[in-house]
Design a protein around this motif. Structure first.
Motif, PDB file in Angstrom:
ATOM      1  N   HIS A  75       5.711 -11.898   0.655  1.00 43.23           N
ATOM      2  CA  HIS A  75       4.975 -11.342   1.603  1.00 43.23           C
ATOM      3  C   HIS A  75       3.729 -12.551   2.306  1.00 43.23           C
ATOM      4  CE1 HIS A  75       1.683  -7.490   3.014  1.00 43.23           C
ATOM      5  NE2 HIS A  75       2.212  -8.416   4.416  1.00 43.23           N
ATOM      6  N   HIS A  77       2.099 -14.713   5.500  1.00 42.22           N
ATOM      7  CA  HIS A  77       2.203 -14.447   7.119  1.00 42.22           C
ATOM      8  C   HIS A  77       2.407 -15.868   7.281  1.00 42.22           C
ATOM      9  CE1 HIS A  77       1.744 -10.342   7.723  1.00 42.22           C
ATOM     10  NE2 HIS A  77       0.409 -10.327   6.513  1.00 42.22           N
ATOM     11  N   LEU A 112       5.292 -11.751   7.210  1.00 46.16           N
ATOM     12  CA  LEU A 112       5.701  -9.886   8.035  1.00 46.16           C
ATOM     13  C   LEU A 112       4.741  -9.348   8.348  1.00 46.16           C
ATOM     14  CD1 LEU A 112       6.234  -7.732   4.188  1.00 46.16           C
ATOM     15  CD2 LEU A 112       8.191  -8.560   5.335  1.00 46.16           C
ATOM     16  N   LYS A 167       8.444  -4.199   9.975  1.00 42.15           N
ATOM     17  CA  LYS A 167       7.524  -4.238   9.394  1.00 42.15           C
ATOM     18  C   LYS A 167       6.276  -3.341  10.381  1.00 42.15           C
ATOM     19  CE  LYS A 167       3.618  -5.141   6.500  1.00 42.15           C
ATOM     20  NZ  LYS A 167       3.011  -5.711   7.539  1.00 42.15           N
ATOM     21  N   HIS A 222       2.138  -3.493   0.105  1.00 45.36           N
ATOM     22  CA  HIS A 222       1.138  -3.295  -0.575  1.00 45.36           C
ATOM     23  C   HIS A 222       0.849  -3.220  -1.882  1.00 45.36           C
ATOM     24  CE1 HIS A 222      -0.852  -5.952   2.140  1.00 45.36           C
ATOM     25  NE2 HIS A 222      -0.456  -5.020   2.904  1.00 45.36           N
ATOM     26  N   ASP A 325       0.315 -11.647   0.829  1.00 40.33           N
ATOM     27  CA  ASP A 325      -0.665 -11.187   2.177  1.00 40.33           C
ATOM     28  C   ASP A 325      -1.074 -12.899   2.602  1.00 40.33           C
ATOM     29  OD1 ASP A 325      -0.366  -9.391   4.375  1.00 40.33           O
ATOM     30  OD2 ASP A 325      -2.160  -8.585   3.757  1.00 40.33           O
TER      31      ASP A 325
HETATM   32 ZN   LIG Z   1       0.417  -8.688   5.510  1.00 38.64          ZN
END
Ligand SMILES: [Zn+2]
Length: 413
Positions: A75, A77, A112, A167, A222, A325
């Motif tokens: 996960h 970006h 994601l 997502k 998460h 993340d």
């Molecule tokens: Zn994210």
């Protein structure tokens, strides 16, 4: 085949020798291993005594090093989907980020959400022996349908875009926004499954985790952060082997810049991260705002809950997929945060071996890319990291990077 052709072919063979190889499976590490790489993929791997290196192969000595599979971030970006100055997503930024991940040994990232055509173009061009940046797999935009009909249309658009996973976010941002309604996320999941797609969900609350699992969610993106996980959610995760992605460093990024964090003086951090972003995060007004932020304090508490939940879920046999993340928004530093995330799992009580599995084999299998990456086995891409110290003794040793290899190519770093 003429002798010239044979010579040309053996030129493309690389033989890595002498390292202790932790191949990412449950096998015991191989001392004095040889890895033969042909056309970017592992042709042979095993103890040196059992492998014949073809004459003419390029020999790369790795004696004294510990080799692990390239790290997989389940996960992240990519491409500045949500930058410090707003949305600056671009093809150049996608490649820049993939190089940054590679600098830290993160050789695959699953982006994601927020991705557009350049992410998919990068994915579709990466199955080549000349690759020298991290691999990418990606969701499309984070879907925000306002009705069940719109949900089904957006999932169809995702499929047209050839996303790797759908997502959605089911969260009220600590009570400040409206949460996606159950009939809408159920429509997303139902439509995705009809089309053979999987759905990754951003969530915060235990009750939502249960409802989303009941609705068929495929990947928990998460940690559950409001309260302790219980037997019910553990059972739901295990029944369909749904993977759980903790993203502990996401929480860290929400409060740690209230003052200057210790990693701002780590040479490994400073070597590759953006100086302007670091300077912005050091500004006293910004630090002050974070110190006074109520949400920062709540996310700090949420991190403790998340850490405890990680240990409990791991002990219960739930599959953990390392993810951070990172990349969105600024302050979640790609590459470095994955290594920090791994250390945090160890601090939460996981063994180095468990952390490594979560960060390689399991992250890959959870994202259905285990056929290509995640372990060092014949037929998979030769993506690996050579370390100067043993990560099974202390997972923090993943920071002692000697070299990073993607498709058998040394990453310039
Ligand atoms: Zn994210």
């Amino acid at each position: 085949m003429g002798s010239a052709d044979v010579a040309a072919q053996s030129q493309r063979v690389k033989a890595f020798s002498g390292a202790r190889v932790i191949d990412g499976t449950d096998r015991t590490p191989i001392d004095n291993a040889t890895i033969l790489v042909r056309d970017g993929k592992i042709a042979e791997i095993g103890p040196a005594a059992r492998i014949t290196v073809p004459s003419g192969a390029e020999r790369i000595p790795l004696a004294g090093k510990s080799v692990i599979p390239g790290i997989v971030n389940a996960h992240g970006h990519v491409g500045d989907t949500v930058g410090l100055q707003g949305n600056r997503y671009s093809a150049e930024n996608v490649v820049r980020d993939l190089r940054l991940y590679a600098d830290y040994g993160v050789t695959t990232v699953v982006s994601l959400g927020g991705d557009q055509a350049p992410s998919f173009a990068a994915r579709d061009s990466q199955r080549t022996a000349t690759l020298d940046r991290a691999r990418i797999f990606a969701a499309g935009p984070v879907l925000e349908p306002k009705s069940a009909d719109e949900a089904r249309k957006l999932v169809a658009d995702d499929q047209t875009m050839k996303v790797d996973i759908v997502k959605i976010r089911v969260d009220d941002n600590l009570g400040s926004t409206t949460k996606m309604a159950p009939e809408i996320y159920r429509a997303v999941i139902d439509e995705a499954h009809k089309r053979g797609l999987r759905v990754a969900v951003h969530l915060f609350y235990l009750a939502d985790a249960k409802a989303l699992l009941e609705a068929g969610a495929d990947f928990i993106a998460h940690s559950v952060r409001d309260t302790d996980v219980d037997e019910e959610v553990i059972g739901a995760l295990k029944r369909r082997n749904v993977c759980y992605c903790p993203t502990l460093t996401r929480e860290v990024s929400t409060f740690v810049y209230a003052s200057e964090p210790p990693f701002f003086s780590d040479p490994l951090f400073l070597k590759y991260q953006d100086a302007q972003t670091i300077a912005a995060l050091k500004e006293p007004s910004r630090q002050d705002a974070m110190r006074k932020s109520a949400s920062a304090q709540r996310y700090k508490v949420a991190l403790d809950v998340a850490s405890k939940n990680l240990k409990k879920l791991s002990d219960a046999g739930v599959t953990i997929a390392m993810g951070t993340d990172s990349g969105a928004p600024a302050g979640r530093f790609q590459g470095y945060f994955e290594l920090m995330e791994m250390e945090m799992y160890q601090r939460a009580g996981l063994t180095p071996k468990q952390v490594l599995a979560a960060s390689t084999r399991d992250a890959a299998s959870c994202q259905k890319i285990g056929g290509e990456v995640g372990t060092l086995e014949r037929g998979k891409w030769a993506d690996f990291v050579a370390l100067d110290a043993d990560p099974l003794a202390d997972i923090a040793n993943v920071k002692k990077i000697d070299s990073v290899w993607i498709a058998g190519n040394r990453v310039k770093r």
